[in-house]
Design a protein around this motif. Structure first.
Motif, short mmCIF file in Angstrom:
data_model
loop_
_atom_site.label_atom_id
_atom_site.label_comp_id
_atom_site.label_asym_id
_atom_site.label_seq_id
_atom_site.Cartn_x
_atom_site.Cartn_y
_atom_site.Cartn_z
N SER A 60 0.99 -1.13 0.01
CA SER A 60 -0.06 -0.10 0.00
C SER A 60 1.01 1.49 -0.09
N THR A 61 1.38 1.45 -1.14
CA THR A 61 2.86 2.37 -1.07
C THR A 61 2.10 3.90 -1.13
N SER A 62 0.82 3.86 -1.32
CA SER A 62 0.43 5.50 -1.07
C SER A 62 0.09 5.86 0.37
N LEU A 63 0.56 4.70 1.25
CA LEU A 63 0.02 5.15 2.93
C LEU A 63 1.12 6.42 3.06
N THR A 64 0.63 7.42 3.92
CA THR A 64 1.09 8.22 4.45
C THR A 64 1.01 8.33 6.00
N SER A 65 -0.03 7.63 6.58
CA SER A 65 -0.36 7.38 8.00
C SER A 65 -0.72 6.09 8.17
N LEU A 66 0.02 5.17 9.16
CA LEU A 66 -0.58 4.10 9.72
C LEU A 66 -0.57 4.05 11.13
N GLU A 67 -1.68 3.90 11.65
CA GLU A 67 -1.98 3.94 13.18
C GLU A 67 -2.85 2.52 13.69
N VAL A 68 -2.21 2.01 14.43
CA VAL A 68 -2.70 0.57 15.28
C VAL A 68 -2.57 0.86 16.75
N VAL A 69 -3.72 1.03 17.26
CA VAL A 69 -3.61 1.48 18.68
C VAL A 69 -4.57 0.54 19.48
N GLY A 70 -3.85 -0.37 20.16
CA GLY A 70 -4.75 -1.35 20.82
C GLY A 70 -4.85 -2.71 20.02
N GLY A 71 -5.44 -3.55 20.66
CA GLY A 71 -5.75 -4.68 19.87
C GLY A 71 -4.92 -5.96 20.42
N GLN A 72 -4.91 -7.04 20.17
CA GLN A 72 -4.36 -8.11 20.53
C GLN A 72 -3.19 -8.90 19.53
N PHE A 73 -2.46 -8.24 19.13
CA PHE A 73 -1.98 -8.45 18.12
C PHE A 73 -0.77 -9.19 18.50
N THR A 74 0.07 -10.14 17.41
CA THR A 74 1.12 -10.85 17.99
C THR A 74 2.24 -10.71 16.92
N GLY A 75 3.28 -11.18 17.18
CA GLY A 75 4.30 -10.97 16.06
C GLY A 75 5.08 -9.69 15.96
N ASN A 76 5.98 -9.88 14.97
CA ASN A 76 6.98 -8.42 14.90
C ASN A 76 6.45 -7.59 13.82
N ILE A 77 6.88 -6.32 13.88
CA ILE A 77 6.68 -5.18 12.85
C ILE A 77 7.04 -5.73 11.59
N PRO A 78 6.17 -5.79 10.63
CA PRO A 78 7.03 -6.23 9.47
C PRO A 78 7.81 -5.43 8.67
N LEU A 99 2.22 2.36 16.23
CA LEU A 99 1.90 1.05 16.64
C LEU A 99 1.92 0.94 18.10
N ARG A 100 0.82 1.22 18.94
CA ARG A 100 0.92 1.54 20.17
C ARG A 100 0.13 0.67 21.20
N ASP A 101 0.60 -0.02 22.16
CA ASP A 101 -0.09 -0.86 23.03
C ASP A 101 -0.92 -1.83 22.15
N ALA A 102 -0.23 -2.56 21.60
CA ALA A 102 -0.67 -3.59 20.54
C ALA A 102 -0.07 -4.83 20.49
N ASN A 103 0.86 -5.25 21.52
CA ASN A 103 1.64 -6.41 21.80
C ASN A 103 2.47 -6.81 20.81
N PHE A 104 3.09 -5.80 20.11
CA PHE A 104 4.01 -6.19 19.11
C PHE A 104 5.33 -6.77 19.73
N VAL A 105 6.09 -7.71 19.16
CA VAL A 105 7.40 -8.04 19.74
C VAL A 105 8.62 -7.97 18.80
N GLY A 106 9.70 -8.40 19.08
CA GLY A 106 10.53 -8.46 18.43
C GLY A 106 11.46 -7.21 18.29
N THR A 107 12.38 -6.76 17.23
CA THR A 107 13.16 -5.65 17.02
C THR A 107 12.44 -4.60 16.39
N ILE A 108 13.03 -3.31 16.53
CA ILE A 108 12.45 -2.26 15.52
C ILE A 108 13.21 -2.55 14.49
N PRO A 109 12.35 -2.77 13.22
CA PRO A 109 12.99 -3.15 11.94
C PRO A 109 13.96 -1.99 11.40
#
Length: 175
Positions: free
Chosen positions: A57-75, A89-99
């Motif tokens: 989605s290469t036109s994205l200028t803003s991506l916000e995910v706040v809350g939720g029960q997500f798992t996994g790394n930041i892609p 990407l806040r308060d959403a349970n992401f793990v791993g390193t900052i890419p």
């Protein structure tokens, strides 16, 4: 969340706040080539991973995910979003390193990854983001040293991490 959202190819803004959608974000969301703003705010019934296909989605200028029960790394594929100025990407349970790939997003002015379970150090490539005005990474499990470039952002918070030199951090950045 319905996979049919991927059929709305002319959609420019997708805002889902306090929705009752369940399940995961469909990979088809990556087919929204005109999407500029994607916001999931307090959709606590959503789970799964953030689809790597969002990198299409290469036109994205803003991506916000706040809350939720997500798992996994930041892609790492978010590094393909060259127009992205705001990533929250806040308060959403992401793990791993900052890419490291986030360091290629030269239009980025806001990076908020607070209140997840991120580990590792802050990638030095983040220091090359000259447009950055807000950096909030607090309440993760980040380690290592606070990089020298942290002096630059006027709005910065790194508190609640495990940095080895947090006492040497600049006054402009709360640790």
């Amino acid at each position: 969340m319905p996979t049919e959202l991927g059929l709305l190819t002319n959609l420019r803004t997708l805002w889902l706040g306090h929705s009752s959608f369940t399940g995961s974000i469909p990979t088809e969301i990556g087919y929204l080539s005109q999407l500029k703003k994607f916001q999931l705010i307090n959709c606590d019934s959503l789970s799964g991973t953030l689809p790597a296909g969002l990198g299409r989605s290469t036109s994205l200028t803003s991506l916000e995910v706040v809350g939720g029960q997500f798992t996994g790394n930041i892609p790492t594929q978010l590094g393909y979003l060259t127009l992205l100025a705001k990533l929250i990407l806040r308060d959403a349970n992401f793990v791993g390193t900052i890419p490291n790939e986030l360091g290629t997003l030269t239009k980025m002015n806001t990076l908020i990854l607070k209140e997840n379970a991120l580990t590792g150090s802050i990638p030095t490539v983040i220091g090359g983001l000259n447009m950055m005005t807000k950096l909030h990474l607090q309440n993760n499990n980040l380690t290592g040293v606070v990089p020298f470039f942290i002096l630059a952002p006027p709005a910065c918070n790194l508190s609640g991490n495990l940095f080895s030199n947090s006492s040497n951090a600049p006054a402009t950045c709360a640790t």
